[in-house]
Design an enzyme around this catalytic site. Structure first.
Site, PDB file in Angstrom:
ATOM      1  N   SER B 126      49.004  39.131  42.947  1.00 15.63           N
ATOM      2  CA  SER B 126      49.414  40.060  41.896  1.00 15.63           C
ATOM      3  C   SER B 126      49.434  41.509  42.351  1.00 15.63           C
ATOM      4  O   SER B 126      49.951  42.372  41.646  1.00 15.63           O
ATOM      5  CB  SER B 126      48.480  39.916  40.687  1.00 15.63           C
ATOM      6  OG  SER B 126      47.186  40.350  41.019  1.00 15.63           O
ATOM      7  N   LYS B 163      43.532  44.592  39.166  1.00 11.49           N
ATOM      8  CA  LYS B 163      44.813  45.191  38.802  1.00 11.49           C
ATOM      9  C   LYS B 163      44.690  46.705  38.897  1.00 11.49           C
ATOM     10  O   LYS B 163      43.607  47.248  39.067  1.00 11.49           O
ATOM     11  CB  LYS B 163      45.188  44.839  37.346  1.00 11.49           C
ATOM     12  CG  LYS B 163      45.330  43.361  37.010  1.00 11.49           C
ATOM     13  CD  LYS B 163      46.585  42.768  37.618  1.00 11.49           C
ATOM     14  CE  LYS B 163      46.787  41.327  37.150  1.00 11.49           C
ATOM     15  NZ  LYS B 163      45.882  40.410  37.871  1.00 11.49           N
TER      16      LYS B 163
END
Lengths: 206, 206
Positions: B126, B163
DNA sequence: CATTGTAGTGCTCCTATGTTCACTATGTAA
DNA sequence: TTACATAGTGAACATAGGAGCACTACAATG
């Protein structure tokens, strides 16, 4: 498997470890006795003898202040110290003193190919799709030959570049990992050489 | 600035350094004399006195075998030893012994925020646009708060995720750096917390 | 040539340090 | 109760190790 230590033996061993790290030399029996408020060095000697026998210490008989820990090697022996070089150019010794911009160290276990590694600060964004950004520190293992898919540092017309090495049959290329740049056909170059292969990347967010 | 050493003083200092690293304790005057084939300890003492005066050694008067180097701290004191943790989950002590998968060390100068750092192996893709790939080792500095743009490790519904933290006005998000994944609106979550901020990334090609 | 600095010797003396013995004390296990 | 293990004492002795003096030798400098 080292035999179990008594509580007193553990205390004495700890004291010796701390003493050595604080003083740069080991304690004598009298210093140990003094610390534990014992009146007799013979009691200390018996503990020391047990610690030697159990493999935690070594010492030299009839020689003052020669207690020595038999711990695993200090961490610094497992370190890899890597010079950071400034520029890579033809006919220019990479590891020349005046080309060094510093050094850094890391766990030797993190890098497999350790011989003569050097670090290089990344300039440019040609390898961002390979997760190598400007400012990153790449670790180069010097190698003249490389394999398809390796990320390499090469010299082209006396200019250093870092790209992915691609080999298709007899044709070889240097492929940027950024669409902005074109693949380099090495067959068109006579004056190129492989300096080394990237074996590690380090980035810090500071 | 330490005064210049004579050649003999340098030789003696080198010998002492090597002796200490090989033996775990310093040499005596007589051992130094024996090594250099000198007949008199007084000559050795004069050199030692000079080295002490010039700041390279210390020693304790009238006490045997107490030479000590006044070098900068050993390399291992400039190392940062980072535990690698296996999983990050709610109510689960990250640095619990059973959660440790190893440790690695690197130059303390490479990381600014050093307190209680731990390492984490990256799973998933990600964050590839931020140059963080699966298998990389990220170094996390524990922090409850972070700033816009930081790459963080957070807990959402007891699941750890890494993230980029985005803050727009009062709204906060976790943004993947891969188009394949959606931005996470943290306003929709009550049960989330920031574990820490990514302060370094290491990747090896082995 | 004289002076200074560096390097060393021979020797003596003093203190630090290690070794050892015969002993005591306490707790645990058989 | 006895035996064993652990922990310690007091003392004497031997050796290791540090301190320091008056001296020599040689090179460099003024």
């Amino acid at each position: 498997m080292k035999a179990e230590l008594t509580d007193r033996q553990k205390e004495i061993l700890d004291f010796i470890e701390v003493f050595i790290s604080e003083n740069g030399f080991p304690p004598t029996f009298r210093e140990i006795a003094s610390h534990f408020e014992l009146a007799s060095t013979f009691g200390v000697k018996r503990h020391i003898d047990a610690l030697v026998k159990k493999g935690h210490l070594s010492s030299i008989s009839n020689s003052g202040r020669t207690l020595s820990l038999t711990n695993p090697a200090p961490k610094s022996e497992n370190m890899l110290e890597i010079p950071i070089v400034g520029r890579v150019a033809a006919g220019y010794p990479i590891l020349a003193q005046e080309n060094l911009e510093g050094t850094f160290s890391l766990d030797a276990g993190l890098i497999r190919r350790k011989k003569d590694c050097f670090g290089l600060k990344v300039k440019g964004d040609s390898m961002i799709n390979a997760g190598i950004f400007e400012g990153d520190l790449v670790i180069i293992s010097p190698q003249k030959e490389c394999e398809d898919g390796d990320i390499v540092v090469a010299l082209l017309d006396d200019e250093a570049t870092m790209k992915r090495f691609i080999k298709k049959g007899e044709d070889i290329f240097l492929k940027p990992e950024n669409e902005k740049y074109s693949v380099i056909d090495l067959n068109k170059y006579s004056n190129f050489s492989i300096i080394g292969k990237v074996v590690g990347v380090f980035r810090s967010y500071n």
